[in-house]
Design a protein around this motif. Structure first.
Motif, PDB file in Angstrom:
ATOM      1  N   ARG A  62       0.847  -1.197   0.000  1.00 10.32           N
ATOM      2  CA  ARG A  62       0.000   0.000   0.000  1.00 10.32           C
ATOM      3  C   ARG A  62       0.881   1.245   0.000  1.00 10.32           C
ATOM      4  O   ARG A  62       1.787   1.377   0.828  1.00 10.32           O
ATOM      5  N   ILE A  63       0.628   2.142  -0.941  1.00  9.54           N
ATOM      6  CA  ILE A  63       1.416   3.366  -1.030  1.00  9.54           C
ATOM      7  C   ILE A  63       0.490   4.578  -1.126  1.00  9.54           C
ATOM      8  O   ILE A  63      -0.673   4.467  -1.503  1.00  9.54           O
ATOM      9  N   GLU A  64       1.050   5.727  -0.778  1.00  8.91           N
ATOM     10  CA  GLU A  64       0.378   7.019  -0.959  1.00  8.91           C
ATOM     11  C   GLU A  64       1.344   7.933  -1.688  1.00  8.91           C
ATOM     12  O   GLU A  64       2.471   8.142  -1.223  1.00  8.91           O
ATOM     13  N   LEU A  65       0.932   8.455  -2.843  1.00 13.79           N
ATOM     14  CA  LEU A  65       1.779   9.358  -3.615  1.00 13.79           C
ATOM     15  C   LEU A  65       1.531  10.789  -3.183  1.00 13.79           C
ATOM     16  O   LEU A  65       0.387  11.245  -3.143  1.00 13.79           O
ATOM     17  N   GLN A  66       2.614  11.490  -2.885  1.00 12.42           N
ATOM     18  CA  GLN A  66       2.511  12.873  -2.435  1.00 12.42           C
ATOM     19  C   GLN A  66       3.291  13.771  -3.402  1.00 12.42           C
ATOM     20  O   GLN A  66       4.486  13.550  -3.627  1.00 12.42           O
ATOM     21  N   PRO A  67       2.618  14.771  -3.982  1.00  7.42           N
ATOM     22  CA  PRO A  67       3.278  15.610  -4.993  1.00  7.42           C
ATOM     23  C   PRO A  67       4.164  16.689  -4.390  1.00  7.42           C
ATOM     24  O   PRO A  67       3.805  17.331  -3.399  1.00  7.42           O
ATOM     25  N   TYR A  68       5.331  16.867  -5.004  1.00 11.90           N
ATOM     26  CA  TYR A  68       6.281  17.908  -4.612  1.00 11.90           C
ATOM     27  C   TYR A  68       7.022  18.386  -5.859  1.00 11.90           C
ATOM     28  O   TYR A  68       7.155  17.635  -6.821  1.00 11.90           O
ATOM     29  N   PRO A  69       7.544  19.609  -5.830  1.00 11.53           N
ATOM     30  CA  PRO A  69       8.537  19.970  -6.847  1.00 11.53           C
ATOM     31  C   PRO A  69       9.679  18.955  -6.791  1.00 11.53           C
ATOM     32  O   PRO A  69      10.031  18.465  -5.703  1.00 11.53           O
ATOM     33  N   TYR A  70      10.269  18.642  -7.939  1.00 13.80           N
ATOM     34  CA  TYR A  70      11.234  17.547  -7.997  1.00 13.80           C
ATOM     35  C   TYR A  70      12.382  17.716  -7.003  1.00 13.80           C
ATOM     36  O   TYR A  70      12.731  16.764  -6.279  1.00 13.80           O
ATOM     37  N   SER A  71      12.985  18.898  -6.940  1.00 18.39           N
ATOM     38  CA  SER A  71      14.142  19.085  -6.063  1.00 18.39           C
ATOM     39  C   SER A  71      13.759  18.866  -4.599  1.00 18.39           C
ATOM     40  O   SER A  71      14.525  18.280  -3.820  1.00 18.39           O
ATOM     41  N   ARG A  72      12.563  19.325  -4.206  1.00 28.23           N
ATOM     42  CA  ARG A  72      12.088  19.134  -2.838  1.00 28.23           C
ATOM     43  C   ARG A  72      11.799  17.661  -2.567  1.00 28.23           C
ATOM     44  O   ARG A  72      12.118  17.130  -1.495  1.00 28.23           O
ATOM     45  N   CYS A  73      11.199  17.007  -3.529  1.00 26.75           N
ATOM     46  CA  CYS A  73      10.883  15.580  -3.422  1.00 26.75           C
ATOM     47  C   CYS A  73      12.147  14.762  -3.179  1.00 26.75           C
ATOM     48  O   CYS A  73      12.202  13.888  -2.293  1.00 26.75           O
ATOM     49  N   MET A  74      13.189  15.046  -3.938  1.00 27.20           N
ATOM     50  CA  MET A  74      14.433  14.301  -3.796  1.00 27.20           C
ATOM     51  C   MET A  74      15.128  14.604  -2.477  1.00 27.20           C
ATOM     52  O   MET A  74      15.723  13.710  -1.855  1.00 27.20           O
ATOM     53  N   GLU A  75      15.054  15.839  -2.013  1.00 24.24           N
ATOM     54  CA  GLU A  75      15.690  16.180  -0.740  1.00 24.24           C
ATOM     55  C   GLU A  75      14.981  15.488   0.429  1.00 24.24           C
ATOM     56  O   GLU A  75      15.636  14.963   1.346  1.00 24.24           O
ATOM     57  N   LEU A  76      13.650  15.462   0.408  1.00 23.55           N
ATOM     58  CA  LEU A  76      12.910  14.780   1.474  1.00 23.55           C
ATOM     59  C   LEU A  76      13.205  13.283   1.471  1.00 23.55           C
ATOM     60  O   LEU A  76      13.239  12.647   2.528  1.00 23.55           O
ATOM     61  N   THR A  77      13.440  12.733   0.295  1.00 20.14           N
ATOM     62  CA  THR A  77      13.815  11.323   0.203  1.00 20.14           C
ATOM     63  C   THR A  77      15.236  11.116   0.679  1.00 20.14           C
ATOM     64  O   THR A  77      15.532  10.156   1.405  1.00 20.14           O
ATOM     65  N   ARG A  78      16.117  12.001   0.307  1.00 25.16           N
ATOM     66  CA  ARG A  78      17.525  11.868   0.714  1.00 25.16           C
ATOM     67  C   ARG A  78      17.660  11.824   2.229  1.00 25.16           C
ATOM     68  O   ARG A  78      18.429  11.008   2.766  1.00 25.16           O
ATOM     69  N   ILE A  79      16.910  12.662   2.946  1.00 28.20           N
ATOM     70  CA  ILE A  79      17.039  12.724   4.407  1.00 28.20           C
ATOM     71  C   ILE A  79      16.120  11.731   5.115  1.00 28.20           C
ATOM     72  O   ILE A  79      16.125  11.654   6.350  1.00 28.20           O
ATOM     73  N   GLY A  80      15.324  10.981   4.366  1.00 28.11           N
ATOM     74  CA  GLY A  80      14.544   9.914   4.960  1.00 28.11           C
ATOM     75  C   GLY A  80      13.134  10.265   5.382  1.00 28.11           C
ATOM     76  O   GLY A  80      12.453   9.440   5.999  1.00 28.11           O
ATOM     77  N   GLN A  81      12.652  11.467   5.038  1.00 23.43           N
ATOM     78  CA  GLN A  81      11.275  11.800   5.363  1.00 23.43           C
ATOM     79  C   GLN A  81      10.288  11.144   4.410  1.00 23.43           C
ATOM     80  O   GLN A  81       9.132  10.898   4.771  1.00 23.43           O
ATOM     81  N   LEU A  82      10.726  10.885   3.187  1.00 26.62           N
ATOM     82  CA  LEU A  82       9.966  10.088   2.235  1.00 26.62           C
ATOM     83  C   LEU A  82      10.750   8.813   1.962  1.00 26.62           C
ATOM     84  O   LEU A  82      11.971   8.800   2.002  1.00 26.62           O
TER      85      LEU A  82
END
Length: 232
Positions: A43-63
């Motif tokens: 089960r997943i939930e997709l959350q929209p972000y500007p690409y640079s913000r999306c990648m930063e949140l993933t890099r630090i583990g929030q996504l």
């Protein structure tokens, strides 16, 4: 993980692959990601972000993950990359049709202004070229508009997203021509190295991708979007 809904970031302005439209995240790679995780009962939930913000949140583990990424050495070191790519597309260098001449060597871009979308990767040869003058823009459309008005000499954009833009804004359709292929890119769902469940989620994604490739669902999604874009 069976009961938990995993948060995955999706860039919000890269149609027809991934974009927030009419209040919903939609696009070809959106359908692929959803189908892959559905095939692995995740089960997943997709959350929209500007690409640079999306990648930063993933890099630090929030996504747990973010898409779409064309990996380079930095991406490979900072993120987990799955075995299975989402899709492929050509990254092109565009010029005004009236001034379009082939670029056979990226050294020809020395001192020339090129619009690039913030946070995007365009291949190591282009990204490591420090002689060209990058003009950052928020979205591909802005790069083409700057090119149209002579504020830059070139803009870098994927073939598919450029064609989608030209369909939506017909006045742009014949205004630009590609003058070089920067990269034949494979696009990925990038996973966090710090999110506690990202590694397991990556394994489920790869499992699901193999399933939908083998049962025909993957090709069905590609065909649906190709038909839709042709109809537009």
């Amino acid at each position: 993980m069976a009961d938990e809904i995993m948060r995955i970031g999706a860039e919000d302005d890269w149609y027809p692959y991934t974009a927030l439209r009419d209040g919903q995240v939609q696009g070809m790679s959106v359908d692929i990601v959803r189908a892959a995780f559905a095939a692995s009962n995740t089960r997943i939930e997709l959350q929209p972000y500007p690409y640079s913000r999306c990648m930063e949140l993933t890099r630090i583990g929030q996504l747990a993950a973010c898409f779409n990424t064309a990996p380079d050495a930095r991406i490979a070191s900072e993120f987990r990359l799955p075995e299975e790519a989402l899709f492929s597309d050509d990254i092109l260098l565009w010029a005004n049709s009236s001034q379009a001449a082939p670029i056979t060597d990226l050294k020809q871009l020395a001192g020339r202004k090129v619009a690039v979308t913030i946070g995007y990767e365009y291949g190591s040869a282009f990204d490591n070229n420090h002689e060209l003058l990058r003009v950052p823009v928020r979205r591909d459309r802005n790069g083409f508009r700057m090119l149209q008005h002579g504020r830059v000499e070139f803009t870098a954009a994927y073939r598919g997203t450029a064609q989608a833009l030209f369909r939506e804004e017909p006045e742009l359709r014949d205004a630009f021509r590609p003058v070089a292929t920067l990269q034949q890119a494979k696009l990925y769902l990038s996973f966090s190295r710090y999110h506690p469940q990202a590694e397991a989620l990556q394994q489920r994604f790869d499992q699901g991708m193999r399933t939908i490739r083998s049962n025909g669902r993957y090709q069905q999604i590609l065909a649906q979007w190709q038909h839709q874009q042709a109809a537009d």
